[in-house]
Design a protein around this motif. Structure first.
Motif, PDB file in Angstrom:
ATOM      1  N   GLY A   1       1.057  -1.144   0.242  1.00 42.34           N
ATOM      2  CA  GLY A   1       0.126  -0.043  -0.331  1.00 42.34           C
ATOM      3  C   GLY A   1       0.934   1.094  -0.158  1.00 42.34           C
ATOM      4  O   GLY A   1       0.422   2.211  -0.891  1.00 42.34           O
ATOM      5  N   THR A   2       1.831   0.955   0.586  1.00 43.15           N
ATOM      6  CA  THR A   2       2.822   2.466   0.743  1.00 43.15           C
ATOM      7  C   THR A   2       3.612   2.154  -0.768  1.00 43.15           C
ATOM      8  O   THR A   2       4.028   3.278  -0.748  1.00 43.15           O
ATOM      9  CB  THR A   2       3.746   2.105   1.763  1.00 43.15           C
ATOM     10  N   TYR A   3       4.044   1.210  -0.922  1.00 43.58           N
ATOM     11  CA  TYR A   3       4.654   1.570  -2.613  1.00 43.58           C
ATOM     12  C   TYR A   3       3.580   2.519  -3.421  1.00 43.58           C
ATOM     13  O   TYR A   3       3.689   3.136  -3.888  1.00 43.58           O
ATOM     14  CB  TYR A   3       4.932   0.192  -2.862  1.00 43.58           C
ATOM     15  N   ALA A   4       2.111   1.734  -3.481  1.00 44.09           N
ATOM     16  CA  ALA A   4       1.321   2.293  -4.138  1.00 44.09           C
ATOM     17  C   ALA A   4       0.531   3.544  -4.094  1.00 44.09           C
ATOM     18  O   ALA A   4       0.684   4.355  -5.436  1.00 44.09           O
ATOM     19  CB  ALA A   4      -0.280   1.412  -4.184  1.00 44.09           C
ATOM     20  N   MET A   5       0.842   4.498  -2.988  1.00 43.58           N
ATOM     21  CA  MET A   5       0.700   5.620  -2.265  1.00 43.58           C
ATOM     22  C   MET A   5       1.616   6.724  -3.443  1.00 43.58           C
ATOM     23  O   MET A   5       1.200   7.898  -4.191  1.00 43.58           O
ATOM     24  CB  MET A   5       1.194   5.437  -1.265  1.00 43.58           C
ATOM     25  N   LEU A   6       3.029   6.471  -3.101  1.00 42.06           N
ATOM     26  CA  LEU A   6       4.224   6.816  -3.871  1.00 42.06           C
ATOM     27  C   LEU A   6       4.429   6.414  -5.817  1.00 42.06           C
ATOM     28  O   LEU A   6       4.691   7.192  -5.892  1.00 42.06           O
ATOM     29  CB  LEU A   6       5.444   5.971  -3.461  1.00 42.06           C
ATOM     30  N   LEU A   7       3.707   5.206  -6.023  1.00 40.88           N
ATOM     31  CA  LEU A   7       3.681   4.866  -7.431  1.00 40.88           C
ATOM     32  C   LEU A   7       2.568   6.244  -7.892  1.00 40.88           C
ATOM     33  O   LEU A   7       2.744   6.011  -9.347  1.00 40.88           O
ATOM     34  CB  LEU A   7       3.825   3.947  -8.001  1.00 40.88           C
ATOM     35  N   ALA A   8       1.409   6.693  -7.004  1.00 38.50           N
ATOM     36  CA  ALA A   8       0.348   7.217  -7.847  1.00 38.50           C
ATOM     37  C   ALA A   8       0.683   8.390  -8.792  1.00 38.50           C
ATOM     38  O   ALA A   8      -0.134   7.943 -10.034  1.00 38.50           O
ATOM     39  CB  ALA A   8      -0.649   7.006  -6.693  1.00 38.50           C
ATOM     40  N   PRO A   9       1.454   8.928  -8.529  1.00 43.65           N
ATOM     41  CA  PRO A   9       1.876  10.523  -9.114  1.00 43.65           C
ATOM     42  C   PRO A   9       1.858   9.972 -10.782  1.00 43.65           C
ATOM     43  O   PRO A   9       1.574  10.757 -11.767  1.00 43.65           O
ATOM     44  CB  PRO A   9       2.392  11.349  -8.922  1.00 43.65           C
ATOM     45  N   TRP A  10       2.924   8.844 -10.725  1.00 44.93           N
ATOM     46  CA  TRP A  10       3.726   8.464 -12.048  1.00 44.93           C
ATOM     47  C   TRP A  10       2.451   7.898 -12.906  1.00 44.93           C
ATOM     48  O   TRP A  10       2.804   7.614 -13.804  1.00 44.93           O
ATOM     49  CB  TRP A  10       4.812   7.575 -11.649  1.00 44.93           C
ATOM     50  N   ILE A  11       2.012   6.989 -12.287  1.00 46.95           N
ATOM     51  CA  ILE A  11       0.398   5.918 -12.831  1.00 46.95           C
ATOM     52  C   ILE A  11      -0.493   6.989 -13.261  1.00 46.95           C
ATOM     53  O   ILE A  11      -0.664   7.031 -14.582  1.00 46.95           O
ATOM     54  CB  ILE A  11       0.097   5.286 -12.089  1.00 46.95           C
ATOM     55  N   PHE A  12      -1.262   7.968 -13.045  1.00 41.81           N
ATOM     56  CA  PHE A  12      -1.908   8.932 -13.168  1.00 41.81           C
ATOM     57  C   PHE A  12      -1.288  10.094 -14.560  1.00 41.81           C
ATOM     58  O   PHE A  12      -1.891   9.921 -15.086  1.00 41.81           O
ATOM     59  CB  PHE A  12      -2.257   9.762 -12.178  1.00 41.81           C
ATOM     60  N   THR A  13      -0.002  10.162 -14.383  1.00 42.17           N
ATOM     61  CA  THR A  13       0.944  10.745 -15.483  1.00 42.17           C
ATOM     62  C   THR A  13       0.598   9.933 -16.852  1.00 42.17           C
ATOM     63  O   THR A  13       0.055   9.982 -18.388  1.00 42.17           O
ATOM     64  CB  THR A  13       1.584  11.261 -14.736  1.00 42.17           C
TER      65      THR A  13
ATOM     66  N   THR B   1      13.887   5.145  -3.271  1.00 45.84           N
ATOM     67  CA  THR B   1      13.635   4.603  -4.276  1.00 45.84           C
ATOM     68  C   THR B   1      12.719   4.410  -5.290  1.00 45.84           C
ATOM     69  O   THR B   1      12.721   5.220  -6.582  1.00 45.84           O
ATOM     70  CB  THR B   1      15.156   3.152  -5.211  1.00 45.84           C
ATOM     71  N   LEU B   2      11.527   4.956  -4.768  1.00 43.82           N
ATOM     72  CA  LEU B   2      10.488   4.216  -5.323  1.00 43.82           C
ATOM     73  C   LEU B   2      10.099   5.973  -5.608  1.00 43.82           C
ATOM     74  O   LEU B   2       9.418   6.382  -6.153  1.00 43.82           O
ATOM     75  CB  LEU B   2       9.093   3.189  -4.559  1.00 43.82           C
ATOM     76  N   VAL B   3      10.150   6.389  -4.767  1.00 38.94           N
ATOM     77  CA  VAL B   3      10.237   7.767  -5.059  1.00 38.94           C
ATOM     78  C   VAL B   3      10.608   8.383  -5.880  1.00 38.94           C
ATOM     79  O   VAL B   3       9.916   9.288  -6.330  1.00 38.94           O
ATOM     80  CB  VAL B   3      10.465   8.752  -3.746  1.00 38.94           C
ATOM     81  N   LEU B   4      12.422   8.115  -5.918  1.00 35.61           N
ATOM     82  CA  LEU B   4      12.865   8.980  -7.364  1.00 35.61           C
ATOM     83  C   LEU B   4      11.706   8.348  -8.378  1.00 35.61           C
ATOM     84  O   LEU B   4      11.999   8.729  -9.603  1.00 35.61           O
ATOM     85  CB  LEU B   4      13.979   8.530  -6.929  1.00 35.61           C
ATOM     86  N   PHE B   5      11.523   6.866  -8.663  1.00 38.79           N
ATOM     87  CA  PHE B   5      11.171   6.644  -9.612  1.00 38.79           C
ATOM     88  C   PHE B   5       9.402   6.829  -9.948  1.00 38.79           C
ATOM     89  O   PHE B   5       9.417   7.550 -11.437  1.00 38.79           O
ATOM     90  CB  PHE B   5      11.156   5.477  -9.046  1.00 38.79           C
ATOM     91  N   SER B   6       9.044   7.770  -9.036  1.00 42.74           N
ATOM     92  CA  SER B   6       7.978   8.804  -9.576  1.00 42.74           C
ATOM     93  C   SER B   6       8.253   9.365  -9.684  1.00 42.74           C
ATOM     94  O   SER B   6       7.440  10.070 -11.315  1.00 42.74           O
ATOM     95  CB  SER B   6       6.521   8.211  -7.833  1.00 42.74           C
ATOM     96  N   ILE B   7       8.937   9.870  -9.325  1.00 43.83           N
ATOM     97  CA  ILE B   7       8.998  11.883  -9.914  1.00 43.83           C
ATOM     98  C   ILE B   7       9.396  11.648 -11.045  1.00 43.83           C
ATOM     99  O   ILE B   7       8.846  12.772 -11.830  1.00 43.83           O
ATOM    100  CB  ILE B   7      10.137  12.390  -9.016  1.00 43.83           C
ATOM    101  N   GLY B   8      10.895  10.358 -11.673  1.00 43.51           N
ATOM    102  CA  GLY B   8      11.066  10.767 -12.863  1.00 43.51           C
ATOM    103  C   GLY B   8      10.298  10.533 -13.744  1.00 43.51           C
ATOM    104  O   GLY B   8       9.914  11.002 -14.809  1.00 43.51           O
ATOM    105  N   GLY B   9       9.426   9.594 -13.552  1.00 45.32           N
ATOM    106  CA  GLY B   9       7.997   9.521 -14.391  1.00 45.32           C
ATOM    107  C   GLY B   9       7.320  10.148 -14.769  1.00 45.32           C
ATOM    108  O   GLY B   9       7.021  10.339 -16.141  1.00 45.32           O
ATOM    109  N   THR B  10       6.574  10.908 -13.889  1.00 47.20           N
ATOM    110  CA  THR B  10       6.419  11.941 -14.112  1.00 47.20           C
ATOM    111  C   THR B  10       6.564  12.875 -15.302  1.00 47.20           C
ATOM    112  O   THR B  10       6.176  13.664 -16.010  1.00 47.20           O
ATOM    113  CB  THR B  10       5.648  12.903 -12.403  1.00 47.20           C
ATOM    114  N   LEU B  11       8.061  13.013 -14.482  1.00 49.84           N
ATOM    115  CA  LEU B  11       8.360  15.163 -15.277  1.00 49.84           C
ATOM    116  C   LEU B  11       9.105  13.443 -16.854  1.00 49.84           C
ATOM    117  O   LEU B  11       8.895  14.630 -17.808  1.00 49.84           O
ATOM    118  CB  LEU B  11       9.654  14.580 -14.510  1.00 49.84           C
TER     119      LEU B  11
END
Length: 496
Positions: free
Chosen positions: A327-339, A386-396
């Motif tokens: 669940g924590t991982y999913a919350m972190l990945l949500a912005p990237w998945i929305f993008t 790692t997943l925080v950086l991944f989500s930010i990078g994916g969004t950009l």
């Protein structure tokens, strides 16, 4: 937009049934299989997914493009030949060197399951080219039901395997069975075009291979880079951490992508068909991009906000306390998945506009970025950062890709930017009661009730403020409800 939402509705109906069925049954599966087994299954699927991308040498994207069905069926045949040859080669490599791959990924048990890899690759690839053919022929009903068959078959076999003898094999065989049954069902969509098979000629297949060689040269390389960028997190999490961490990531990705994919996949397929048709007819796709992209933002942004707020509570309740980390991982990945959700449909413009070289450049950039992020995260030993950086990078990166496509399509940035700012603001404002409830630590059932009411408020507001969405939706209602029952809607002005 004529019939665009209608076609999306047909596909979404099947996709929704499939996804809802999958979501309902996932809690059963998470109680039958351990995170470690999920991790092994995810590693298998990640390898298979990369193999599927190169199996047709990207000629599957050419099925939609020819003006005549005779050329299209030759493209279909070309894809089939490529799939069989590439799948056999991939199977030989992974079966022959299975122990080495198992040791490399720190997952020795996966070696015994590689025998199923070429089977899965063949049927997954056939599923993909049948998607393209049925979309070209606007047989969205058959395609929709095929998606349902895939989802239900997969989950039922996985549950059966978990009840008999839980192991990664049950999860893997479920995926193989789902694709197999779906392909067998979808072949029904070819029956009315059986006469076209007489037009298949080796000479014409070669001519199509040459005509669209950029798809094989640059599209395949770009597709491989794209697939690797999607699957690289699984490979590197397995390499640097352990199968359990990979299992948490796998469930997080599954849970985040399923709801978003419920509508996004259908929109992508219909958009590709509509954009190809518009390009052949007018030479331009800007009107399609303008009409669809802003609506995709408005439809998808609210579920993203809700999911971000409730992710951890939902995972613990639905999948069991052992899956809180997911669940924590999913919350972190949500912005990237929305993008990805709002931008992935227009990514098919790389094919429609024949911009394979640009596609390859973007995918190489993405792949290098992911490799850097996960290498840094791996050596630090912290999967969360790692997943925080991944989500930010994916969004950009996905935002940059979308900006490029909007520019080359001629649609302009203004409408999309305004839509994003407006609907994000509205979503946050409407979600304030839910945020307060979360802060007060209210029971989950109450939070879900608040989320439901805010969702109704948001989509009613969207319905009454977006004339195009209202007209298309009410047009579908007109086709489903007898005319005598529509008078009161007309009096309310809902059809304007």
């Amino acid at each position: 937009m004529a019939s665009f939402l209608g076609n999306i509705f047909k596909l979404t109906t099947g996709t929704m049934i499939a996804q809802v069925t999958g979501i309902i049954l996932i809690p059963v599966i998470t109680r039958l299989y351990s995170p470690e087994f999920f991790g092994v299954n995810q590693l298998f699927l990640s390898i298979a997914t990369v193999a599927v991308v190169v199996s047709s040498l990207s000629y599957d994207y050419t099925i939609m493009l020819p003006k005549t069905d005779e050329d299209s069926i030759n493209a279909f045949a070309l894809c089939t030949v490529c799939i069989l040859g590439v799948s056999a080669a991939i199977g030989a490599v992974f079966i022959g060197f299975g122990d080495w791959f198992g040791a490399f990924f720190e997952t020795p048990m996966i070696a015994e399951y590689f025998v199923w890899l070429p089977v899965f690759v063949v049927f997954s690839s056939l599923f993909a080219i049948l998607n393209e053919w049925l979309s070209r022929k606007v047989q969205y009903g058959v395609l929709s039901r095929g998606i349902v068959v895939n989802s239900i078959s997969t989950r039922m076999v996985q549950i059966g395997g978990g009840l008999v003898a839980p192991s990664p094999l049950g999860l893997i065989l479920g995926s193989v069975a789902g694709m197999t049954f779906a392909v067998l069902y979808m072949l029904r969509g070819l029956t009315q075009d059986i006469e076209l098979l007489k037009a298949v000629r080796v000479k014409r297949m070669k001519e199509i291979a040459v005509r669209y060689r950029d798809f094989a040269l640059y599209g395949s390389a770009g597709g491989l880079a794209n697939s690797l960028s999607w699957e690289l997190p699984a490979f590197m999490l397995a390499y640097f951490f352990n199968p359990a961490i990979l299992g948490y990531y796998a469930l997080a990705m599954m849970a985040v992508r399923l709801p978003m994919g419920m509508v996004g996949t259908a929109i992508s397929q219909v958009f590709y068909q509509k954009a190809s048709e518009e390009k052949n007819r007018t030479g331009s796709v800007k009107s399609v991009v303008r009409e669809i992209h802003t609506r995709l933002i408005s439809i998808g942004i609210f579920p993203f906000v809700i999911f971000t707020i409730l992710a951890e509570d939902l995972f613990s309740f639905v999948f069991g306390a052992d899956w809180l980390t997911a669940g924590t991982y999913a919350m972190l990945l949500a912005p990237w998945i929305f993008t990805v959700f709002i931008f992935s449909p227009i990514s098919s413009l790389f094919g429609v506009l024949e911009r394979q070289r640009s596609f390859l450049s973007f995918e190489i950039l993405t792949l290098l970025t992911w490799a850097t992020i996960f290498y840094i995260g791996g050596i630090t030993g912290n999967p969360v950062s790692t997943l925080v950086l991944f989500s930010i990078g994916g969004t950009l990166i996905w935002g940059s890709k979308a900006a490029y496509l909007v520019r080359v399509s001629g649609a302009g940035y203004r409408d999309s930017t305004i839509s994003l700012i407006r609907h994000l603001t509205v979503s946050i404002v409407i979600s304030v009661p839910l945020i307060i409830g979360k802060f007060l630590d209210l029971p989950l059932i109450i939070l879900l009730g608040i989320a439901g009411m805010t969702a109704i408020a948001y989509y009613l507001l969207l319905f009454f403020t977006d004339t195009l969405v209202r007209r298309e939706l009410m047009g579908m209602v007109q086709g489903l409800i007898p005319a005598k029952h529509l008078d009161w809607m007309e009096r309310l002005g809902l059809f304007r």
